[in-house]
Write an enzyme that holds these catalytic residues in place. Structure first.
Site, PDB file in Angstrom:
ATOM      1  CG  ASP A  40      -0.259  -0.278   2.910  1.00 42.07           C
ATOM      2  OD1 ASP A  40       0.583  -0.349   2.270  1.00 42.07           O
ATOM      3  OD2 ASP A  40      -0.957  -1.374   3.033  1.00 42.07           O
ATOM      4  CG  ASP A  54      -9.176  -1.595  11.801  1.00 38.15           C
ATOM      5  OD1 ASP A  54      -8.248  -2.188  11.403  1.00 38.15           O
ATOM      6  OD2 ASP A  54      -9.807  -0.668  11.177  1.00 38.15           O
ATOM      7  CG  HIS A  86      -5.689  -2.090   8.654  1.00 40.17           C
ATOM      8  ND1 HIS A  86      -6.189  -1.016   9.523  1.00 40.17           N
ATOM      9  CD2 HIS A  86      -4.319  -2.458   8.667  1.00 40.17           C
ATOM     10  CE1 HIS A  86      -4.845  -1.007   9.449  1.00 40.17           C
ATOM     11  NE2 HIS A  86      -3.821  -1.509   9.317  1.00 40.17           N
ATOM     12  CD  GLU A 140      -8.622   1.060   8.036  1.00 39.28           C
ATOM     13  OE1 GLU A 140      -8.982   0.100   8.683  1.00 39.28           O
ATOM     14  OE2 GLU A 140      -7.776   1.770   7.978  1.00 39.28           O
TER      15      GLU A 140
END
Ligand code: F6R
Length: 237
Positions: free
Chosen positions: A66, A135, A137, A142
């Protein structure tokens, strides 16, 4: 496979051993790489072993997960710079063989398509390194209602922005709000995946991903469907 370690260093050394074995078996290996703090120990070990002549990266290619959108090329926290500073500048990899999405592309949709083509042309990574967000990810995929297949432009969750503020003088307003991330399809196309986490804060989400319900609310849980995942957890950071 699941392995637990006492310390972060032990976990990093084990992950490095797997990566080095891969590269020594196939000098043209394609490594899927991540940023963040989790893989730093692994990268340190790879640098050390490259210097010791134990591994040669000259024919290796890499695909990163990313990149933030909107950070200047020279910004120290762009993921391109992170990779150069923490790994590429210190090993004998050919920088032209390293791939990171272009977060400054004028046409983001085109950039996502281009990146998917890069991944597809490689036939996926031979080994993909992953950290996991609080979370759940992976990359910057997400929690949401679906597992996105391709590379996409996403808005970072508040919790991710808060977690990453530590790299931006603890100032939330300096953290980019958007990023380009490899999709779940791209990640799952890797032949082998190593996912790492350490410390109390990550324990619950790591276990949810590893043995909990498979749901896009915990994106890493999709890895339970992959045939060769190495789950590594270190008790201490
Ligand atoms: C980084 C990435 C993220 C991180 C995750 C954990 O390229 O894709 O998914 O792996 O946010 O970050 P750290 O390791 O800093 O806790």
């Amino acid at each position: 496979m699941y392995r637990k370690f006492n310390t972060y260093t032990e976990m990093s050394e084990y992950a490095a051993k797997l990566v080095i074995e891969q590269v020594n078996n196939n000098s043209q290996s394609v490594l899927g790489l991540a940023t963040g703090s989790t893989p730093l120990g692994l990268y340190q070990k790879l640098i050390e072993e490259n210097r010791n002549g134990k591994v040669d990266f000259s024919k290796v290619s890499s695909i990163n997960l990313d990149e933030y959108c909107g950070l200047e090329k020279t910004h120290s926290q762009s993921y391109r710079n992170f990779m150069n500073n923490n790994l590429f500048d210190h090993i004998n990899i050919d920088i032209r063989k390293t791939n990171v999405p272009n977060g400054l592309a004028e046409d983001i949709d085109e950039e996502c398509k281009r990146y998917d083509k890069v991944i597809e042309d490689f036939g996926g990574a031979d080994i993909q390194i992953l950290g996991i967000g609080l979370d759940g990810h992976i990359g910057f995929n997400e929690p949401c209602e679906e597992f996105k297949k391709g590379t996409s432009y996403i808005k970072l969750d508040e919790s991710t922005i808060e977690a990453n503020a530590r790299f931006f003088d603890n100032d939330i307003s300096k953290v980019p709000t958007h990023a380009i991330t490899m999709g779940i399809g791209g990640i799952m196309s890797a032949k082998k995946i190593i996912i790492m986490a350490s410390g109390d804060k990550k324990r619950d989400i790591f276990e949810k991903a590893r043995i909990g319900k498979i749901t896009p609310q915990v994106q890493a849980s999709i890895l339970q469907f992959h045939k060769d995942v190495v789950w590594l957890f270190a008790e201490k950071n």
